[in-house]
Design a protein around this motif. Structure first.
Motif, mmCIF file in Angstrom:
data_model
loop_
_atom_site.group_PDB
_atom_site.id
_atom_site.type_symbol
_atom_site.label_atom_id
_atom_site.label_comp_id
_atom_site.label_asym_id
_atom_site.label_seq_id
_atom_site.Cartn_x
_atom_site.Cartn_y
_atom_site.Cartn_z
ATOM 1 N N PHE A 1 -22.403 -6.697 -16.771
ATOM 2 C CA PHE A 1 -20.970 -6.617 -17.052
ATOM 3 C C PHE A 1 -20.284 -5.635 -16.110
ATOM 4 O O PHE A 1 -19.195 -5.916 -15.584
ATOM 5 C CB PHE A 1 -20.768 -6.190 -18.509
ATOM 6 N N ALA A 2 -20.917 -4.471 -15.868
ATOM 7 C CA ALA A 2 -20.340 -3.452 -14.993
ATOM 8 C C ALA A 2 -20.156 -3.984 -13.575
ATOM 9 O O ALA A 2 -19.129 -3.739 -12.937
ATOM 10 C CB ALA A 2 -21.226 -2.204 -14.980
ATOM 11 N N PHE A 3 -21.133 -4.736 -13.075
ATOM 12 C CA PHE A 3 -21.021 -5.299 -11.735
ATOM 13 C C PHE A 3 -19.915 -6.360 -11.667
ATOM 14 O O PHE A 3 -19.190 -6.463 -10.675
ATOM 15 C CB PHE A 3 -22.348 -5.913 -11.292
ATOM 16 N N VAL A 4 -19.774 -7.139 -12.744
ATOM 17 C CA VAL A 4 -18.772 -8.212 -12.755
ATOM 18 C C VAL A 4 -17.355 -7.641 -12.775
ATOM 19 O O VAL A 4 -16.500 -8.044 -11.980
ATOM 20 C CB VAL A 4 -18.983 -9.145 -13.970
ATOM 21 N N VAL A 5 -17.068 -6.692 -13.691
ATOM 22 C CA VAL A 5 -15.693 -6.199 -13.844
ATOM 23 C C VAL A 5 -15.268 -5.257 -12.716
ATOM 24 O O VAL A 5 -14.074 -5.005 -12.529
ATOM 25 C CB VAL A 5 -15.484 -5.494 -15.202
ATOM 26 N N THR A 6 -16.235 -4.729 -11.972
ATOM 27 C CA THR A 6 -15.884 -3.828 -10.867
ATOM 28 C C THR A 6 -15.990 -4.523 -9.507
ATOM 29 O O THR A 6 -15.923 -3.864 -8.465
ATOM 30 C CB THR A 6 -16.792 -2.576 -10.861
ATOM 31 N N ASN A 7 -16.127 -5.844 -9.547
ATOM 32 C CA ASN A 7 -16.290 -6.588 -8.291
ATOM 33 C C ASN A 7 -14.994 -6.642 -7.488
ATOM 34 O O ASN A 7 -15.010 -6.673 -6.251
ATOM 35 C CB ASN A 7 -16.781 -8.008 -8.589
ATOM 36 N N LYS A 8 -13.843 -6.657 -8.205
ATOM 37 C CA LYS A 8 -12.549 -6.758 -7.534
ATOM 38 C C LYS A 8 -11.891 -5.399 -7.391
ATOM 39 O O LYS A 8 -12.151 -4.484 -8.165
ATOM 40 C CB LYS A 8 -11.618 -7.687 -8.328
ATOM 41 N N GLY A 9 -11.023 -5.275 -6.392
ATOM 42 C CA GLY A 9 -10.217 -4.074 -6.255
ATOM 43 C C GLY A 9 -10.692 -3.146 -5.159
ATOM 44 O O GLY A 9 -11.884 -2.883 -5.019
ATOM 45 N N ALA A 10 -9.747 -2.664 -4.377
ATOM 46 C CA ALA A 10 -10.033 -1.702 -3.305
ATOM 47 C C ALA A 10 -8.710 -1.107 -2.840
ATOM 48 O O ALA A 10 -7.638 -1.699 -3.020
ATOM 49 C CB ALA A 10 -10.756 -2.370 -2.145
ATOM 50 N N GLY A 11 -8.780 0.057 -2.252
ATOM 51 C CA GLY A 11 -7.576 0.689 -1.736
ATOM 52 C C GLY A 11 -7.059 -0.018 -0.497
ATOM 53 O O GLY A 11 -7.832 -0.598 0.274
ATOM 54 N N GLU A 12 -5.739 0.027 -0.316
ATOM 55 C CA GLU A 12 -5.117 -0.578 0.861
ATOM 56 C C GLU A 12 -4.891 0.473 1.941
ATOM 57 O O GLU A 12 -4.345 1.544 1.670
ATOM 58 C CB GLU A 12 -3.768 -1.209 0.476
ATOM 59 N N VAL A 13 -5.333 0.173 3.134
ATOM 60 C CA VAL A 13 -5.139 1.093 4.249
ATOM 61 C C VAL A 13 -3.669 1.069 4.662
ATOM 62 O O VAL A 13 -3.068 0.001 4.815
ATOM 63 C CB VAL A 13 -6.031 0.696 5.448
ATOM 64 N N VAL A 14 -3.072 2.246 4.815
ATOM 65 C CA VAL A 14 -1.672 2.367 5.212
ATOM 66 C C VAL A 14 -1.633 2.905 6.636
ATOM 67 O O VAL A 14 -2.273 3.917 6.949
ATOM 68 C CB VAL A 14 -0.896 3.317 4.267
ATOM 69 N N GLY A 15 -0.902 2.240 7.505
ATOM 70 C CA GLY A 15 -0.829 2.648 8.907
ATOM 71 C C GLY A 15 -0.329 4.072 9.084
ATOM 72 O O GLY A 15 0.675 4.455 8.486
ATOM 73 N N GLY A 16 -1.046 4.874 9.868
ATOM 74 C CA GLY A 16 -0.636 6.243 10.139
ATOM 75 C C GLY A 16 -0.898 7.204 9.003
ATOM 76 O O GLY A 16 -0.375 8.318 8.994
ATOM 77 N N ARG A 17 -1.682 6.796 8.004
ATOM 78 C CA ARG A 17 -1.988 7.659 6.870
ATOM 79 C C ARG A 17 -3.498 7.863 6.766
ATOM 80 O O ARG A 17 -4.286 6.944 7.010
ATOM 81 C CB ARG A 17 -1.480 7.042 5.555
ATOM 82 N N GLY A 18 -3.900 9.051 6.351
ATOM 83 C CA GLY A 18 -5.322 9.319 6.174
ATOM 84 C C GLY A 18 -5.823 8.868 4.819
ATOM 85 O O GLY A 18 -7.027 8.820 4.576
ATOM 86 N N TYR A 19 -4.919 8.533 3.918
ATOM 87 C CA TYR A 19 -5.282 8.109 2.569
ATOM 88 C C TYR A 19 -4.984 6.621 2.371
ATOM 89 O O TYR A 19 -4.278 5.993 3.154
ATOM 90 C CB TYR A 19 -4.517 8.930 1.528
ATOM 91 N N LYS A 20 -5.528 6.087 1.278
ATOM 92 C CA LYS A 20 -5.265 4.698 0.905
ATOM 93 C C LYS A 20 -4.323 4.679 -0.291
ATOM 94 O O LYS A 20 -4.171 5.675 -1.001
ATOM 95 C CB LYS A 20 -6.573 3.985 0.549
ATOM 96 N N GLU A 21 -3.683 3.537 -0.508
ATOM 97 C CA GLU A 21 -2.856 3.361 -1.692
ATOM 98 C C GLU A 21 -3.426 2.217 -2.524
ATOM 99 O O GLU A 21 -4.129 1.348 -2.011
ATOM 100 C CB GLU A 21 -1.403 3.108 -1.301
ATOM 101 N N TYR A 22 -3.096 2.236 -3.820
ATOM 102 C CA TYR A 22 -3.780 1.354 -4.766
ATOM 103 C C TYR A 22 -2.766 0.545 -5.576
ATOM 104 O O TYR A 22 -1.729 1.054 -5.977
ATOM 105 C CB TYR A 22 -4.677 2.193 -5.682
ATOM 106 N N ARG A 23 -3.107 -0.737 -5.803
ATOM 107 C CA ARG A 23 -2.249 -1.651 -6.548
ATOM 108 C C ARG A 23 -2.999 -2.163 -7.779
ATOM 109 O O ARG A 23 -4.140 -2.632 -7.666
ATOM 110 C CB ARG A 23 -1.836 -2.838 -5.662
ATOM 111 N N LEU A 24 -2.367 -2.092 -8.923
ATOM 112 C CA LEU A 24 -3.010 -2.459 -10.187
ATOM 113 C C LEU A 24 -3.478 -3.907 -10.194
ATOM 114 O O LEU A 24 -4.550 -4.222 -10.719
ATOM 115 C CB LEU A 24 -2.044 -2.205 -11.349
ATOM 116 N N GLY A 25 -2.688 -4.792 -9.606
ATOM 117 C CA GLY A 25 -3.024 -6.215 -9.628
ATOM 118 C C GLY A 25 -4.273 -6.582 -8.857
ATOM 119 O O GLY A 25 -4.771 -7.714 -8.977
#
Length: 272
Positions: free
Chosen positions: A92-116
């Motif tokens: 179950f843990a592998f299935v529900v965590t299969n989706k989702g990742a941070g989005e790389v933002v140009g010129g930024r050292g950090y990522k941003e995250y979207r709930l969807g």
């Protein structure tokens, strides 16, 4: 050799019993000092885990060392159910965590995250107002954004944009990049006169240290990213623990057969 399995089960359960004592002690300690919702949430599972390990290890210890077949049978039944539950949780843990990742933002050292971007099951967990209010309380108690403010307080805008922020810091302690707010300090941003972005998080942002972006979708997404990372680590540990439980269960089955054999021969009186 036939007694080796009994001795091995006894030793393994003695070690488990000794480990359950500090776990139970930690749960009792938490219950005595709990002052926040987060600490109160942790105390019951810790106490339950300590009591469970203590009872199961005692059953296995007495059943193997004292040749009590019915007690060892109960121990093996609990072990079997634990193996099944652990296997199901790992999948179950592998299935529900299969989706989702941070989005790389140009010129930024950090990522941003979207709930969807995350699984629907995880989204539902944070979409509940009741659940999220408790989570916000935990984030506030954990000083996620206050420590973030202190760490990057002296950053210029150029320096801040190069920082490698955690998922929670990026999602909860600053506005989304597409809001185009003006940087003042890590947790203080000025809104433009007219908001152009359609991102609802832009309206949710507030410079109040108790509000910030705790009500933003990005904050929920940052939390889910943390959960995803942690659950994947837990799932790997579960696989190792699962293999260990299977070995212990197999040895326990051998000990159970030994007990039944002893009972059979002790009850046998011979032909005279």
């Amino acid at each position: 050799m036939v007694r080796l399995s009994n001795n091995l089960v006894g030793v393994l359960n003695l070690v488990t019993f000794l480990l359950s004592i500090p776990i139970l002690g930690a749960g009792i300690w938490l219950s005595n000092r709990a002052s926040t919702d987060c600490e109160k949430f942790l105390e019951r599972p810790v106490i339950a885990l300590g009591v469970f390990l203590m009872l199961v290890s005692l059953a296995g210890l007495v059943g193997a060392c004292c040749r009590v077949s019915w007690l060892l049978w109960v121990y093996l039944l609990v072990m079997f159910l634990l193996i099944v539950l652990l296997f199901c949780f790992t999948v179950f843990a592998f299935v529900v965590t299969n989706k989702g990742a941070g989005e790389v933002v140009g010129g930024r050292g950090y990522k941003e995250y979207r709930l969807g971007d995350y699984s629907h099951w995880l989204q539902k967990r944070v979409s509940s107002t009741k659940n999220w209010n408790k989570i916000k309380s935990c984030l506030s108690d954990g000083k996620v954004c206050s420590s973030f403010q202190e760490k990057y307080l002296n950053d210029t805008i150029e320096k801040f944009y190069t920082e490698h922020l955690s998922a929670l810091q990026s999602g909860c302690c600053k506005p989304s990049n597409d809001c185009n707010f003006t940087y003042v300090s890590p947790t203080v941003w000025n809104k433009p006169a007219v908001l152009v972005s359609s991102n609802p998080d832009c309206n949710a942002w507030d410079n109040d240290p108790k509000v910030l972006c705790y009500n933003c979708q990005s904050c929920k997404a940052g939390l889910l990213q943390n959960i995803k990372t942690d659950w994947k680590k837990v799932a790997v540990v579960n696989i190792i623990f699962l293999l260990f439980l299977i070995v212990v269960y197999t040895v326990g089955c051998c000990a159970f057969r030994n007990n039944r054999g002893d009972n059979h021969y002790s009850g046998y009186k011979g032909p005279y």
